[in-house]
Design a protein around this motif. Sequence first.
Motif, PDB file in Angstrom:
ATOM      1  N   GLY A 145     -42.445   3.970  36.399  1.00 25.24           N
ATOM      2  CA  GLY A 145     -42.385   4.890  35.268  1.00 25.24           C
ATOM      3  C   GLY A 145     -43.741   5.213  34.714  1.00 25.24           C
ATOM      4  N   ASN A 146     -44.144   4.518  33.661  1.00 23.03           N
ATOM      5  CA  ASN A 146     -45.408   4.747  32.966  1.00 23.03           C
ATOM      6  C   ASN A 146     -45.556   6.222  32.582  1.00 23.03           C
ATOM      7  OD1 ASN A 146     -47.853   4.357  31.761  1.00 23.03           O
ATOM      8  ND2 ASN A 146     -49.022   4.213  33.663  1.00 23.03           N
ATOM      9  N   CYS A 147     -44.608   6.699  31.759  1.00 20.21           N
ATOM     10  CA  CYS A 147     -44.578   8.112  31.400  1.00 20.21           C
ATOM     11  C   CYS A 147     -43.774   8.315  30.121  1.00 20.21           C
ATOM     12  CB  CYS A 147     -43.948   8.927  32.536  1.00 20.21           C
ATOM     13  SG  CYS A 147     -42.254   8.401  32.920  1.00 20.21           S
ATOM     14  N   HIS A 148     -43.761   9.545  29.645  1.00 23.02           N
ATOM     15  CA  HIS A 148     -42.840   9.936  28.586  1.00 23.02           C
ATOM     16  C   HIS A 148     -41.494  10.213  29.234  1.00 23.02           C
ATOM     17  CE1 HIS A 148     -45.286  11.003  24.842  1.00 23.02           C
ATOM     18  NE2 HIS A 148     -46.132  10.381  25.660  1.00 23.02           N
ATOM     19  N   ALA A 149     -40.425   9.673  28.663  1.00 23.06           N
ATOM     20  CA  ALA A 149     -39.126   9.853  29.306  1.00 23.06           C
ATOM     21  C   ALA A 149     -37.981   9.568  28.356  1.00 23.06           C
ATOM     22  CB  ALA A 149     -39.013   8.929  30.527  1.00 23.06           C
ATOM     23  N   GLY A 175     -34.676   7.468  27.841  1.00 27.86           N
ATOM     24  CA  GLY A 175     -34.288   6.146  28.317  1.00 27.86           C
ATOM     25  C   GLY A 175     -33.136   6.166  29.295  1.00 27.86           C
ATOM     26  N   THR A 176     -32.178   7.075  29.074  1.00 25.86           N
ATOM     27  CA  THR A 176     -31.041   7.160  29.999  1.00 25.86           C
ATOM     28  C   THR A 176     -31.453   7.793  31.325  1.00 25.86           C
ATOM     29  OG1 THR A 176     -30.408   9.211  28.871  1.00 25.86           O
ATOM     30  CG2 THR A 176     -29.272   7.197  28.213  1.00 25.86           C
ATOM     31  N   ASP A 177     -32.389   8.752  31.271  1.00 20.16           N
ATOM     32  CA  ASP A 177     -32.841   9.400  32.503  1.00 20.16           C
ATOM     33  C   ASP A 177     -33.668   8.456  33.369  1.00 20.16           C
ATOM     34  OD1 ASP A 177     -31.597  11.726  31.768  1.00 20.16           O
ATOM     35  OD2 ASP A 177     -33.418  12.691  30.998  1.00 20.16           O
ATOM     36  N   ILE A 178     -34.559   7.700  32.735  1.00 21.62           N
ATOM     37  CA  ILE A 178     -35.523   6.929  33.522  1.00 21.62           C
ATOM     38  C   ILE A 178     -34.873   5.760  34.264  1.00 21.62           C
ATOM     39  CG2 ILE A 178     -36.313   5.249  31.776  1.00 21.62           C
ATOM     40  CD1 ILE A 178     -39.215   6.021  32.765  1.00 21.62           C
ATOM     41  N   ILE A 179     -33.797   5.195  33.722  1.00 19.66           N
ATOM     42  CA  ILE A 179     -33.137   4.106  34.464  1.00 19.66           C
ATOM     43  C   ILE A 179     -32.389   4.663  35.670  1.00 19.66           C
ATOM     44  CG2 ILE A 179     -33.017   2.530  32.509  1.00 19.66           C
ATOM     45  CD1 ILE A 179     -30.082   3.277  32.154  1.00 19.66           C
ATOM     46  N   ASN A 180     -31.953   5.913  35.592  1.00 24.45           N
ATOM     47  CA  ASN A 180     -31.322   6.523  36.761  1.00 24.45           C
ATOM     48  C   ASN A 180     -32.341   6.891  37.827  1.00 24.45           C
ATOM     49  OD1 ASN A 180     -28.448   6.610  36.427  1.00 24.45           O
ATOM     50  ND2 ASN A 180     -28.769   7.990  34.704  1.00 24.45           N
ATOM     51  N   ILE A 193     -39.596  -1.203  34.296  1.00 20.88           N
ATOM     52  CA  ILE A 193     -39.714   0.238  34.048  1.00 20.88           C
ATOM     53  C   ILE A 193     -40.295   0.410  32.648  1.00 20.88           C
ATOM     54  CG2 ILE A 193     -38.467   2.424  33.864  1.00 20.88           C
ATOM     55  CD1 ILE A 193     -36.215   1.088  35.550  1.00 20.88           C
ATOM     56  N   ILE A 194     -41.432   1.069  32.559  1.00 25.57           N
ATOM     57  CA  ILE A 194     -42.097   1.233  31.265  1.00 25.57           C
ATOM     58  C   ILE A 194     -42.227   2.720  30.925  1.00 25.57           C
ATOM     59  CG2 ILE A 194     -43.334  -0.960  31.365  1.00 25.57           C
ATOM     60  CD1 ILE A 194     -45.813   0.560  32.301  1.00 25.57           C
ATOM     61  N   TYR A 195     -42.018   3.035  29.658  1.00 23.59           N
ATOM     62  CA  TYR A 195     -42.081   4.438  29.236  1.00 23.59           C
ATOM     63  C   TYR A 195     -42.290   4.507  27.727  1.00 23.59           C
ATOM     64  CZ  TYR A 195     -37.155   3.741  27.919  1.00 23.59           C
ATOM     65  OH  TYR A 195     -35.990   3.271  27.367  1.00 23.59           O
ATOM     66  N   THR A 196     -42.612   5.705  27.243  1.00 21.41           N
ATOM     67  CA  THR A 196     -42.846   5.913  25.815  1.00 21.41           C
ATOM     68  C   THR A 196     -42.233   7.234  25.394  1.00 21.41           C
ATOM     69  OG1 THR A 196     -44.537   5.839  24.076  1.00 21.41           O
ATOM     70  CG2 THR A 196     -45.112   7.010  26.119  1.00 21.41           C
ATOM     71  N   SER A 197     -42.517   7.655  24.149  1.00 22.12           N
ATOM     72  CA  SER A 197     -41.998   8.916  23.619  1.00 22.12           C
ATOM     73  C   SER A 197     -43.030   9.458  22.646  1.00 22.12           C
ATOM     74  CB  SER A 197     -40.667   8.670  22.917  1.00 22.12           C
ATOM     75  OG  SER A 197     -40.865   7.932  21.727  1.00 22.12           O
ATOM     76  N   SER A 198     -42.627  10.396  21.825  1.00 17.69           N
ATOM     77  CA  SER A 198     -43.558  10.920  20.816  1.00 17.69           C
ATOM     78  C   SER A 198     -43.779   9.914  19.690  1.00 17.69           C
ATOM     79  CB  SER A 198     -43.031  12.237  20.238  1.00 17.69           C
ATOM     80  OG  SER A 198     -41.801  12.023  19.591  1.00 17.69           O
ATOM     81  N   ASP A 199     -42.941   8.867  19.624  1.00 16.44           N
ATOM     82  CA  ASP A 199     -43.139   7.789  18.657  1.00 16.44           C
ATOM     83  C   ASP A 199     -44.153   6.789  19.194  1.00 16.44           C
ATOM     84  OD1 ASP A 199     -41.322   8.826  16.882  1.00 16.44           O
ATOM     85  OD2 ASP A 199     -39.656   7.598  17.577  1.00 16.44           O
TER      86      ASP A 199
END
Length: 413
Positions: free
Chosen positions: A144-148, A150-155, A168-174
Motif C-alpha cells: 500500500g503506502n498510499c492514500h486509500a 480502507g475497504t478498497d485497500i484490503i481488497n 498494509i499501510i495507508y493514510t487519508s486527508s486526516d
Amino acid sequence: MKRVFVLVLDSLGIGYSKDSVKFGDYGSNTLGHIIECCYKNFANSYGRNGVLKIPNLVKLGIINALKKSSKNKIFGFNKESKIIGSYAYSKEISTSKDTSSGHWEMMGSPVLFKWTYFKSLKNSFPLDLLNKIQKKFLINGFLGNCHASGTDIINIYGKEHIKYNYPIIYTSSDSVFQIACHEKSFGLERLYDLCLLVRKILNKSKYKVTRVIARPFLNDQKNQFYRTRNRKDFSISPNEETVLEKLVKEKKGEVISIGKISDIFNNKGITKQVNVYELEKIFEALYKELKNYSEYRKKNIIVFANFVDFDSYWGHRRDVSGYAKELELFDIKIPKFLSLMKKNDLLIITSDHGCDPTWKGTDHTREHVPILIYKKNLIPKYLGYRKTFSDISQTISNYLGLSKMKFGKKIIF
C-alpha cells in the motif's frame, strides 16, 4: 451528585462554517443534505421514502439548530415544532476537521497547532520512517503506502498480505497512519503491538501524527474481505488539560467512556471504559449507567459516548440512506434515555465535525455542529452561536463545580 451525559453523533455537521472554503467544503451540510435526499426520494435504493423521521431529535431542537446554522432550505421541516430542549450551533477553532481535534476541543483542548499530514498520494510515508519500523518490528516490507479507502485497500492487497504477511499501510486527508492486517494470519495482538511501536516511533520523531489506527480484517478472498469491530486507535494525548482530567483531579469524580472515546483521549482522564461500538449496544451501555445511580454514591460523573458508525459506516462511504436509517434508529432510542434521567442529570448531544454523504470525495467536511441540551424542568431556548466547541467543556466544568477551563464560555441554559 450530578451527572453529565455527552453523546457525540460522530460527523453530524449542520452546515458549512465560514472557514469551510479553506478546506474545500463550502456548501457542505451533512444533516441538511440527508434531509433533502430523503424528501426528494434520492435515497430510494435502500427503501427510503419521504421525510426523515427523527421526531425526538426535533423535540430536542436539532432542526432549530440546523435552521440557525444552515443557509439551505430544510425540506419537510418548515413548520415550527414544540421543543423540550435548548439548542445552539458552534464553529470549530481547531486547525483541522478530524476526530481528535473535534473531541479535544469540546473537552477544552482545541488543536491550535498543525498536525503532520502525509500528502503524497503514492509513497505517502517517508522511507526513513518505514525503515525504522521495519528494523524495530523485524518485518521485510509493507503493502500500500498510499492514500486509500480502507475497504478498497484490503481488497486490493488482502490476498498478497496473507501470502507474505506484509502489513498494509495507508493514510487519508486526516493526520493518520493506518495499518490493516488479517486477524488470523497476521494476528490481532501482533497488529496492536505493531501499531503501538509505530506510535512510539512517531512520538519520538518530527512527525506529529494524531492517530495510529489498527484496522483488522477477515476472510480470504477479494471482494469478501471485511473489517472487524476490533479497530483500535493509538492517539497522542491532548495538549491542554481537559474537563475529564479536571473532574478526576479536583473532585475525584468518575469519567465513563463508551465507544472509542478512551482511544481518542489516550485514556487521559478516563476511569472506566466500555468498549462497544454498535448503536444499539452503546445505548444499552448508556441505559445501564443511567440506572446505576447509587453505584457511585456522591461522586460527580461524566458519561461520554461516541456513535462512530455515523462517520465510519455511512459518512465516509457516502451512504445517504444508511446514514438516514442510523439517525432514525438513534431517534427511536431517545425516549427511553430521557425517561431514565434523574433530576440532576444533564444531557448534551453534539458532534465533532461533518462528513456530508452527498459531498465529493470521502473525507470529513468542515461544518458547524449542533449543541442540544436537555435537563428535567428545563425551559427551552436558543443558546446562540458558539465560537468554539470548548463552550461545552466550560459548561460542564461550571455545572460540576470545577475550576474554570482555559478555553470557551459557559452556556447558560
